[in-house]
Design an enzyme around this catalytic site. Structure first.
Site, PDB file in Angstrom:
ATOM      1  NE  ARG A  58      -3.652   2.498   0.719  1.00 47.19           N
ATOM      2  CZ  ARG A  58      -3.440   3.681   0.142  1.00 47.19           C
ATOM      3  NH1 ARG A  58      -2.507   3.816  -0.787  1.00 47.19           N
ATOM      4  NH2 ARG A  58      -4.180   4.724   0.476  1.00 47.19           N
TER       5      ARG A  58
ATOM      6  CG  HIS B 260      -1.435   6.194   2.465  1.00 44.65           C
ATOM      7  ND1 HIS B 260      -0.818   4.965   2.471  1.00 44.65           N
ATOM      8  CD2 HIS B 260      -2.394   6.134   3.437  1.00 44.65           C
ATOM      9  CE1 HIS B 260      -1.378   4.180   3.392  1.00 44.65           C
ATOM     10  NE2 HIS B 260      -2.336   4.867   4.002  1.00 44.65           N
TER      11      HIS B 260
ATOM     12  CG  HIS C   8      -5.255   8.162   6.491  1.00 44.07           C
ATOM     13  ND1 HIS C   8      -5.902   7.709   5.372  1.00 44.07           N
ATOM     14  CD2 HIS C   8      -4.425   7.163   6.880  1.00 44.07           C
ATOM     15  CE1 HIS C   8      -5.494   6.480   5.101  1.00 44.07           C
ATOM     16  NE2 HIS C   8      -4.590   6.130   5.999  1.00 44.07           N
TER      17      HIS C   8
ATOM     18  CD  GLU D  59      -3.701   3.026   8.544  1.00 40.46           C
ATOM     19  OE1 GLU D  59      -3.889   3.923   7.688  1.00 40.46           O
ATOM     20  OE2 GLU D  59      -2.916   2.076   8.367  1.00 40.46           O
TER      21      GLU D  59
ATOM     22  CG  HIS E  70       0.741   5.232   7.168  1.00 41.51           C
ATOM     23  ND1 HIS E  70       0.097   6.396   7.536  1.00 41.51           N
ATOM     24  CD2 HIS E  70      -0.226   4.425   6.658  1.00 41.51           C
ATOM     25  CE1 HIS E  70      -1.192   6.294   7.269  1.00 41.51           C
ATOM     26  NE2 HIS E  70      -1.418   5.104   6.722  1.00 41.51           N
TER      27      HIS E  70
ATOM     28  CD  GLU F 203     -15.586   9.399  -0.593  1.00 39.97           C
ATOM     29  OE1 GLU F 203     -15.712  10.087  -1.611  1.00 39.97           O
ATOM     30  OE2 GLU F 203     -15.313   8.196  -0.587  1.00 39.97           O
TER      31      GLU F 203
HETATM   32 MN    MN Z   1      -3.314   4.416   5.866  1.00 40.95          MN
END
Ligand code: MN
Ligand code: MN
Length: 398
Positions: free
Chosen positions: A93, A96, A98, A103, A142, A165
């Protein structure tokens, strides 16, 4: 705020005995969802609080996927969201962050590696096994890599139902849209080098299985963050053990970085019941790892009572302060991953609440004879078994 409104507000606050220091917090609470009724929760019936997460499609790339339960899929879940993510061997992944959520994660199967950076320049790389937990504070960058030659599966939980979103920022999305000349000046590569960078968000990156153990980062040395992001929840003994089931719990007390989320693993034997209770300070987000026919009840005042039956792969959501219970009506042991959007777990259980009141008041409240009242548990039940409440724990969990 107009001057008149402001004066009225300050006057009311002063009358209520609020200190000057408390004013901003009170103002925030009034502006948020804390006091004003949420239209979704003020109808004649309670809305659904169940979403069949694993039956949804989500984002798929080969054998890897990310399936979301946000306010989009489950409108009641304004306070928290979750993702079921599977990474195939060699898949990551991508880097990125948030912008609007922390998280928390629980590894269900397989192994993975995370790298996270904090604003102080500290970073940490950790390898995770099934039963391990991580926590990344809001906004900290992360990435997650699958380790080894088998896929990994983990449940991500966020302290904001709107996390996805416009709230998830990926490095390829950013660099793919910034002018190459800007990037050249920033990173010291020729402008042409950026022509080969992705022009849209990659999300899942593909490569070889990562080296083990982890190699040094690009900067040439580890600069560990002051607080670790990893907690081995499943290797410790459950904090509460009953004939009806057991529970593991980790909040800020044991895992200091986890300031906004408390995580729980709850196992219920067939017939086991997490008794009627509520959480004064947090919403509750549930994911069923294993089990079937789990009856989750929700009480929302004014006679509003709703039951949803959850099975493996389903998500449930309990708004802050709402009465609820979880009962395993299936044949096998049920296992749930549960998270609360607070670092400090709080609950009030029905049995303990009743036991804290005098018998005559309970008698008059329910209009039943005193000998019925005398049979009520005198301790907190917490987890009942198929045979009922059972005896008090020698050291009842707080
Ligand atoms: Mn994440
Ligand atoms: Mn609960």
């Amino acid at each position: 705020m107009s001057d008149t409104t402001r004066r009225a507000f300050l006057g009311a606050a002063a009358a209520a005995g609020a200190s000057a220091a408390a004013l901003p917090r009170d103002a925030r609470a009034d502006a948020g969802s804390g006091n004003a009724p949420d239209p979704l929760l003020s109808g004649k019936e309670l809305p659904t609080f169940k979403f069949e997460l694993e039956k949804s499609r989500g984002k798929v790339s080969g054998l890897s996927f990310g399936k979301e339960a946000t306010v989009e899929q489950l409108p009641i879940s304004k306070g928290m969201a979750g993702v079921s993510m599977r990474l195939a061997p060699g898949v990551s992944r991508e880097l990125h962050w948030h912008a609007n959520a922390a998280e928390w994660a629980y590894v269900v199967e397989g192994r993975c590696r995370t790298t996270v950076i904090d604003p102080g320049g500290g970073s940490e790389t950790n390898d995770f096994d099934p039963g391990d937990v991580w926590y990344f504070p809001r906004g900290h960058g992360h990435s997650i890599q699958c380790l080894g030659d088998t896929p990994c599966h983990f449940i991500l939980i966020f302290d904001n139902g709107y996390f996805s979103e416009f709230g998830t920022f990926s490095v390829t999305d950013w660099l793919g849209h910034a002018p190459p000349a800007l990037l050249a000046k920033n990173l010291g590569l020729p402008v042409e080098a950026f022509a080969k960078f992705p022009k849209a968000e990659v999300y899942f990156t593909h490569g070889k299985a990562p080296p083990e153990p982890a190699v040094l980062p690009h900067q040439g040395k580890f600069r560990n963050a002051p607080e670790t992001h990893k907690y081995r929840l499943s290797v410790e003994a459950p904090h509460s053990v009953h004939p009806g089931g057991r529970e593991w719990r980790v909040g800020q007390d044991k895992f200091p970085i986890s300031k906004t989320i408390t995580g729980v693993i709850l196992e219920l034997e067939p017939g086991g019941l997490r008794e009627l209770h509520w959480h004064p300070n947090a919403d509750e987000w549930q994911y069923v790892v294993a089990g079937s026919d789990l009856d989750v009840t929700l009480f929302g005042s004014h006679g509003r009572f709703r039951v949803e039956t959850l099975g493996a792969g389903d998500v449930g959501y309990i708004p802050q302060g709402y009465g609820h219970s979880i009962e395993n009506k299936g044949k096998g042991v049920a296992k749930l991953v549960i998270a609360f959007n607070t670092g400090h777990y709080e609950a009030i259980d029905l049995s303990a609440w009743l036991a804290a009141n005098p018998d005559y008041l309970l008698r008059d409240t329910f209009g039943v004879p005193e000998d019925v009242v005398k049979q009520l548990p005198r301790h907190r039940v917490f987890l009942a078994s198929k045979d009922g409440p059972g005896a008090a724990e020698p050291n009842p969990p707080r």
